[in-house]
Design a protein around this motif. Structure first.
Motif, PDB file in Angstrom:
ATOM      1  N   ARG A   8       0.821  -1.223   0.000  1.00  0.00           N
ATOM      2  CA  ARG A   8       0.000   0.000   0.000  1.00  0.00           C
ATOM      3  C   ARG A   8       0.855   1.274   0.000  1.00  0.00           C
ATOM      4  O   ARG A   8       0.337   2.359  -0.205  1.00  0.00           O
ATOM      5  CB  ARG A   8      -0.979  -0.004   1.161  1.00  0.00           C
ATOM      6  CG  ARG A   8      -0.357   0.158   2.521  1.00  0.00           C
ATOM      7  CD  ARG A   8      -1.465   0.299   3.562  1.00  0.00           C
ATOM      8  NE  ARG A   8      -0.932   0.636   4.844  1.00  0.00           N
ATOM      9  CZ  ARG A   8      -0.715  -0.245   5.811  1.00  0.00           C
ATOM     10  NH1 ARG A   8      -0.971  -1.511   5.639  1.00  0.00           N
ATOM     11  NH2 ARG A   8      -0.226   0.156   6.975  1.00  0.00           N
ATOM     12  N   TYR A   9       2.148   1.133   0.250  1.00  0.00           N
ATOM     13  CA  TYR A   9       3.055   2.291   0.227  1.00  0.00           C
ATOM     14  C   TYR A   9       3.826   2.387  -1.090  1.00  0.00           C
ATOM     15  O   TYR A   9       4.756   3.175  -1.198  1.00  0.00           O
ATOM     16  CB  TYR A   9       4.065   2.207   1.381  1.00  0.00           C
ATOM     17  CG  TYR A   9       3.404   2.139   2.734  1.00  0.00           C
ATOM     18  CD1 TYR A   9       2.446   3.072   3.110  1.00  0.00           C
ATOM     19  CD2 TYR A   9       3.746   1.143   3.634  1.00  0.00           C
ATOM     20  CE1 TYR A   9       1.834   2.998   4.358  1.00  0.00           C
ATOM     21  CE2 TYR A   9       3.149   1.075   4.884  1.00  0.00           C
ATOM     22  CZ  TYR A   9       2.191   2.000   5.231  1.00  0.00           C
ATOM     23  OH  TYR A   9       1.596   1.932   6.462  1.00  0.00           O
ATOM     24  N   GLU A  16      -0.128   5.062 -12.590  1.00  0.00           N
ATOM     25  CA  GLU A  16       0.200   5.803 -11.361  1.00  0.00           C
ATOM     26  C   GLU A  16       1.491   6.597 -11.569  1.00  0.00           C
ATOM     27  O   GLU A  16       1.580   7.764 -11.188  1.00  0.00           O
ATOM     28  CB  GLU A  16       0.354   4.836 -10.188  1.00  0.00           C
ATOM     29  CG  GLU A  16      -0.951   4.169  -9.791  1.00  0.00           C
ATOM     30  CD  GLU A  16      -0.794   3.051  -8.775  1.00  0.00           C
ATOM     31  OE1 GLU A  16      -1.803   2.664  -8.183  1.00  0.00           O
ATOM     32  OE2 GLU A  16       0.341   2.555  -8.576  1.00  0.00           O
ATOM     33  N   ARG A  39      -2.305  13.266  -3.172  1.00  0.00           N
ATOM     34  CA  ARG A  39      -3.317  12.217  -3.317  1.00  0.00           C
ATOM     35  C   ARG A  39      -4.695  12.773  -2.972  1.00  0.00           C
ATOM     36  O   ARG A  39      -4.809  13.738  -2.234  1.00  0.00           O
ATOM     37  CB  ARG A  39      -2.977  11.042  -2.405  1.00  0.00           C
ATOM     38  CG  ARG A  39      -1.687  10.363  -2.839  1.00  0.00           C
ATOM     39  CD  ARG A  39      -1.460   9.065  -2.174  1.00  0.00           C
ATOM     40  NE  ARG A  39      -2.435   8.073  -2.623  1.00  0.00           N
ATOM     41  CZ  ARG A  39      -2.595   6.899  -2.021  1.00  0.00           C
ATOM     42  NH1 ARG A  39      -1.886   6.578  -0.975  1.00  0.00           N
ATOM     43  NH2 ARG A  39      -3.489   6.040  -2.459  1.00  0.00           N
ATOM     44  N   ASP A  43      -7.387   9.428   1.184  1.00  0.00           N
ATOM     45  CA  ASP A  43      -6.183   8.606   1.227  1.00  0.00           C
ATOM     46  C   ASP A  43      -5.333   9.081   2.391  1.00  0.00           C
ATOM     47  O   ASP A  43      -5.240  10.276   2.652  1.00  0.00           O
ATOM     48  CB  ASP A  43      -5.393   8.721  -0.085  1.00  0.00           C
ATOM     49  CG  ASP A  43      -6.092   8.014  -1.234  1.00  0.00           C
ATOM     50  OD1 ASP A  43      -6.709   6.965  -0.993  1.00  0.00           O
ATOM     51  OD2 ASP A  43      -6.003   8.514  -2.370  1.00  0.00           O
ATOM     52  N   ASP A  45      -2.041   7.574   3.234  1.00  0.00           N
ATOM     53  CA  ASP A  45      -0.626   7.208   3.190  1.00  0.00           C
ATOM     54  C   ASP A  45       0.068   7.793   1.971  1.00  0.00           C
ATOM     55  O   ASP A  45      -0.510   7.865   0.889  1.00  0.00           O
ATOM     56  CB  ASP A  45      -0.464   5.682   3.123  1.00  0.00           C
ATOM     57  CG  ASP A  45      -0.896   5.005   4.403  1.00  0.00           C
ATOM     58  OD1 ASP A  45      -0.525   5.507   5.478  1.00  0.00           O
ATOM     59  OD2 ASP A  45      -1.617   3.996   4.326  1.00  0.00           O
ATOM     60  N   ARG A  47       2.803   7.271  -0.952  1.00  0.00           N
ATOM     61  CA  ARG A  47       3.274   6.091  -1.682  1.00  0.00           C
ATOM     62  C   ARG A  47       4.536   6.465  -2.431  1.00  0.00           C
ATOM     63  O   ARG A  47       4.721   7.615  -2.833  1.00  0.00           O
ATOM     64  CB  ARG A  47       2.219   5.599  -2.673  1.00  0.00           C
ATOM     65  CG  ARG A  47       0.951   5.136  -1.995  1.00  0.00           C
ATOM     66  CD  ARG A  47      -0.002   4.472  -2.939  1.00  0.00           C
ATOM     67  NE  ARG A  47      -0.351   5.345  -4.050  1.00  0.00           N
ATOM     68  CZ  ARG A  47      -1.072   4.949  -5.104  1.00  0.00           C
ATOM     69  NH1 ARG A  47      -1.506   3.716  -5.188  1.00  0.00           N
ATOM     70  NH2 ARG A  47      -1.365   5.796  -6.072  1.00  0.00           N
ATOM     71  N   VAL A  83       0.547  13.530   2.320  1.00  0.00           N
ATOM     72  CA  VAL A  83      -0.122  12.436   1.609  1.00  0.00           C
ATOM     73  C   VAL A  83       0.017  12.691   0.106  1.00  0.00           C
ATOM     74  O   VAL A  83      -0.777  13.413  -0.491  1.00  0.00           O
ATOM     75  CB  VAL A  83      -1.604  12.335   2.031  1.00  0.00           C
ATOM     76  CG1 VAL A  83      -2.294  11.201   1.289  1.00  0.00           C
ATOM     77  CG2 VAL A  83      -1.701  12.128   3.531  1.00  0.00           C
ATOM     78  N   ASP A  85       1.733  10.929  -3.819  1.00  0.00           N
ATOM     79  CA  ASP A  85       2.424   9.886  -4.557  1.00  0.00           C
ATOM     80  C   ASP A  85       3.780  10.465  -4.910  1.00  0.00           C
ATOM     81  O   ASP A  85       3.867  11.567  -5.458  1.00  0.00           O
ATOM     82  CB  ASP A  85       1.662   9.518  -5.839  1.00  0.00           C
ATOM     83  CG  ASP A  85       0.442   8.659  -5.558  1.00  0.00           C
ATOM     84  OD1 ASP A  85       0.349   8.103  -4.448  1.00  0.00           O
ATOM     85  OD2 ASP A  85      -0.403   8.532  -6.456  1.00  0.00           O
TER      86      ASP A  85
END
Length: 123
Positions: A8-9, A16, A39, A43, A45, A47, A83, A85
């Motif tokens: 999930r990270y 993506e 994100r 959401d 976390d 990533r 948070v 990507d």
């Protein structure tokens, strides 16, 4: 042994990666470049995705070492990161390959990402 890097990270799909690169926001360090995309709401976390090309580091052992260092720094700092990507890309060839310098570089990029930026709306 380092802790696991849960799925999930991670950024796993091509789209993506494409959406982060398409957002065209990046911070450059000495050796690394940090691309980021906030994100959506809900959401919780950050990533991470990694792009370490053969063009800059020929030996797989060197590419893997850079990836391990970046992943470990991300794991340690994940809770404090916004948070987003994130994609970390090797921008220039680090000579010699110094793990402490790479770790310092990624930490400096994470610090700059966390720092609130001044708005330039008056221009």
């Amino acid at each position: 042994m380092a802790a696991s890097f849960a799925r999930r990270y991670r950024l796993t799909k091509t789209d993506e990666y494409s959406s982060v690169f398409g957002f065209r926001k990046a911070i450059r360090g000495n050796w690394l470049m940090l691309h980021y995309l906030p994100r959506p709401e809900g959401d919780i976390d950050a990533r991470l995705g990694l792009v370490i090309g053969k063009k800059l580091l020929k030996r797989a052992v060197d590419r893997n070492r850079v990836k391990r260092i970046v992943r470990e720094q991300f794991r340690l700092r994940r809770s404090a990161l916004p948070v987003c990507d994130l994609i970390v890309r090797l921008a220039t060839k680090p000579l010699p390959l110094d793990g402490k310098a790479i770790a310092a570089d990624i930490n400096a990029l994470f610090d700059r990402l966390c720092r609130p930026r001044a708005k330039r709306e008056s221009a």
